[in-house]
Design a protein around this motif. Structure first.
Motif, PDB file in Angstrom:
ATOM      1  N   LEU A  55      42.217  44.016  30.406  1.00  0.00           N
ATOM      2  CA  LEU A  55      42.294  42.564  30.221  1.00  0.00           C
ATOM      3  C   LEU A  55      43.299  41.964  31.205  1.00  0.00           C
ATOM      4  CD1 LEU A  55      40.762  40.903  28.050  1.00  0.00           C
ATOM      5  CD2 LEU A  55      42.971  40.600  26.912  1.00  0.00           C
ATOM      6  N   VAL A  56      44.401  42.668  31.408  1.00  0.00           N
ATOM      7  CA  VAL A  56      45.426  42.202  32.337  1.00  0.00           C
ATOM      8  C   VAL A  56      44.834  42.087  33.744  1.00  0.00           C
ATOM      9  CG1 VAL A  56      47.566  42.871  33.510  1.00  0.00           C
ATOM     10  CG2 VAL A  56      47.369  43.113  31.021  1.00  0.00           C
ATOM     11  N   VAL A  57      44.147  43.155  34.155  1.00  0.00           N
ATOM     12  CA  VAL A  57      43.543  43.153  35.490  1.00  0.00           C
ATOM     13  C   VAL A  57      42.555  41.997  35.616  1.00  0.00           C
ATOM     14  CG1 VAL A  57      41.985  44.425  37.015  1.00  0.00           C
ATOM     15  CG2 VAL A  57      43.869  45.612  35.892  1.00  0.00           C
ATOM     16  N   LEU A  58      41.726  41.832  34.574  1.00  0.00           N
ATOM     17  CA  LEU A  58      40.719  40.774  34.607  1.00  0.00           C
ATOM     18  C   LEU A  58      41.364  39.393  34.710  1.00  0.00           C
ATOM     19  CD1 LEU A  58      37.590  41.128  34.328  1.00  0.00           C
ATOM     20  CD2 LEU A  58      37.832  40.035  32.081  1.00  0.00           C
ATOM     21  N   ALA A  59      42.405  39.163  33.914  1.00  0.00           N
ATOM     22  CA  ALA A  59      43.062  37.856  33.906  1.00  0.00           C
ATOM     23  C   ALA A  59      43.723  37.575  35.255  1.00  0.00           C
ATOM     24  CB  ALA A  59      44.098  37.805  32.777  1.00  0.00           C
ATOM     25  N   ALA A  60      44.461  38.585  35.769  1.00  0.00           N
ATOM     26  CA  ALA A  60      45.132  38.391  37.052  1.00  0.00           C
ATOM     27  C   ALA A  60      44.108  38.160  38.152  1.00  0.00           C
ATOM     28  CB  ALA A  60      46.015  39.600  37.380  1.00  0.00           C
ATOM     29  N   PHE A  61      43.003  38.911  38.069  1.00  0.00           N
ATOM     30  CA  PHE A  61      41.950  38.777  39.071  1.00  0.00           C
ATOM     31  C   PHE A  61      41.360  37.370  39.049  1.00  0.00           C
ATOM     32  CE2 PHE A  61      37.906  39.065  41.061  1.00  0.00           C
ATOM     33  CZ  PHE A  61      38.101  39.971  42.086  1.00  0.00           C
ATOM     34  N   ALA A  62      40.998  36.922  37.850  1.00  0.00           N
ATOM     35  CA  ALA A  62      40.358  35.613  37.724  1.00  0.00           C
ATOM     36  C   ALA A  62      41.285  34.504  38.197  1.00  0.00           C
ATOM     37  CB  ALA A  62      39.949  35.389  36.264  1.00  0.00           C
ATOM     38  N   ALA A  63      42.564  34.588  37.793  1.00  0.00           N
ATOM     39  CA  ALA A  63      43.510  33.541  38.169  1.00  0.00           C
ATOM     40  C   ALA A  63      43.688  33.500  39.690  1.00  0.00           C
ATOM     41  CB  ALA A  63      44.854  33.796  37.477  1.00  0.00           C
ATOM     42  N   GLY A  64      43.860  34.673  40.297  1.00  0.00           N
ATOM     43  CA  GLY A  64      44.075  34.718  41.736  1.00  0.00           C
ATOM     44  C   GLY A  64      42.863  34.228  42.505  1.00  0.00           C
ATOM     45  N   PHE A  65      41.714  34.669  42.060  1.00  0.00           N
ATOM     46  CA  PHE A  65      40.463  34.287  42.715  1.00  0.00           C
ATOM     47  C   PHE A  65      40.274  32.772  42.663  1.00  0.00           C
ATOM     48  CE2 PHE A  65      35.668  34.156  42.483  1.00  0.00           C
ATOM     49  CZ  PHE A  65      35.449  34.569  43.793  1.00  0.00           C
TER      50      PHE A  65
END
Lengths: 204, 204, 204
Positions: B171-181
């Motif tokens: 979930l952390v990876v997904l959230a960081a990914f989405a925010a950065g993208f």
């Protein structure tokens, strides 16, 4: 003492790196990178060359904060810095000498041969500025300005020579530091440079 | 998932590196080198900085084939690529974020301090492009274009913060990914850039 | 035999590096650095890439003396060198092939995969010249001139293929050396180059 001088020197190097970034109109991130590379790049190249892991600053995040902070602060105070140019030349000379001595000590502690110890000292002293200039897309200044790398060479040579004569370590550091510092200031004052080599025929 | 994105991203980076080589009229070998360096140079610099041996791609020859192949294929398809510019901006944004997260994970697994973990993420994300620009003899674009490295910084910071709060890793990876993208696409769309620093007095 | 050729080759590379420094009007320190980097930079990059510590020349200070000495001597003899251009092209071709073979052997001895062994050979052969050009602020020549890196690729490929067929090691080295040397001289004589890639649209 060398440690305090080291901290002052990396801060000063970071600020002069930031000014080089300003000449290329970089954004504040570029300023931070150039400041970092100018201040800590020399030690990084030395550690890579010696296979000395972990690399120094990776164990001291406070150095990273210091140099990035100083680099960014430069953006705010740049317009007052020209008046302090002399101060920075002095700090840079201190840094050159301190970096060289630290580089020698790291290589010595790893048992490298004399020539490699001297090279480690010089690499620590000058390669931060070389990286700065490569990233700013110019021929490294150290290959052309008044004697600079030569000061590093003298410092490293003197340090190793005095050390071999069994003189007390603190005294050796002090003597090499004083000699190198004086030589660098003299070189700036008198504009001493090395002879240059010019070759204009097509070769390759 | 991060791995698939990683493969797509290094392919896309290799192709954009090849175009940069084309602007300098390099030969196909130069194209292959620039493609390789753009795609895999960031991870290489990170591994050197962390003392993380063997270096990632040396254990995955298939990555080398992939990026060199994509780089060379670009020579054939370059004239159609301009129409796909938007696709490449999206892939590059995905790559920036994926590289940053992977860099953080490598540094975390080696026990480095927070500041160094963030730097490892940023170095992975941006230094391929810096090497490309140095080899193409220009001031690195990342020091001047719309916020790019800052996206990497946000991604790494968010990843570390969420991680510390005990949230599930995926979930952390997904959230960081989405925010950065999202942040990167917004930055491109709105032309968000960092303030630049200009300093034209002679200093060194 | 490879060792003798290696010593002659690093001396010749150092001298041609010194001439490149002369085109930028560097001072003698700059000349020494460029000579060093041209001659020993390729092996350095290879050792970093393979995690092969200590780096070769740090265990052989005599190589450092040799290349720095040859670099500085070039300043004195440069005006006679143009007549020897052909000799230097031959020495450079020998160096390219010897460096490539040595690079392959280092990577093989560390158990790397075939593709990485070939890359280690090529990196040893060409990255000294790339570093020289980056420090002299120009786009690396090897990305544009007659086939050069390709010779390295052929040498490495041939070396690995013959080796796998169980042929005697000395014979393998000799055959790969002769083939690479002949190919490079042919390429110079006939002006063989790789196709170049030109792309002038704005991309990033």
């Amino acid at each position: 003492m060398l440690h305090t001088i080291y901290l002052i020197a990396i801060a000063a190097e970071a600020m002069s790196g930031a000014l080089a970034a300003g000449r290329r109109n970089l954004d504040v991130f570029g300023v931070a990178v150039i400041a970092f590379v100018t201040a800590l790049g020399g030690g990084t190249i030395r550690d890579l060359m010696l296979g000395h892991f972990p690399i120094g600053w990776t164990q001291h995040p406070e150095y990273v904060y210091l140099v990035v902070g100083c680099g960014l602060a430069t953006v705010a105070v740049a317009r007052f810095m020209h008046r302090l140019r002399l101060v920075f030349l002095v700090l840079d000379a201190m840094g050159l000498v301190a970096f060289s001595l630290i580089g020698c000590e790291v290589a010595l502690s790893m048992g490298y041969a004399t020539a490699i110890v001297v090279m480690a000292g010089m690499v620590t002293g000058i390669s931060g500025g070389i990286l700065r200039d490569v990233l700013c897309n110019r021929v490294p200044l150290v290959f052309r300005k008044e004697i600079y790398a030569s000061v590093s060479l003298v410092v490293c040579g003197l340090y190793l020579a005095l050390r071999q004569w069994g003189i007390d370590h603190d005294l050796v550091v002090l003597a090499a530091f004083a000699a190198g510092f004086a030589l660098r200031l003299l070189a700036i004052w008198r504009g001493w440079g090395l002879p240059t080599f010019s070759y204009q025929q097509r070769w390759d």
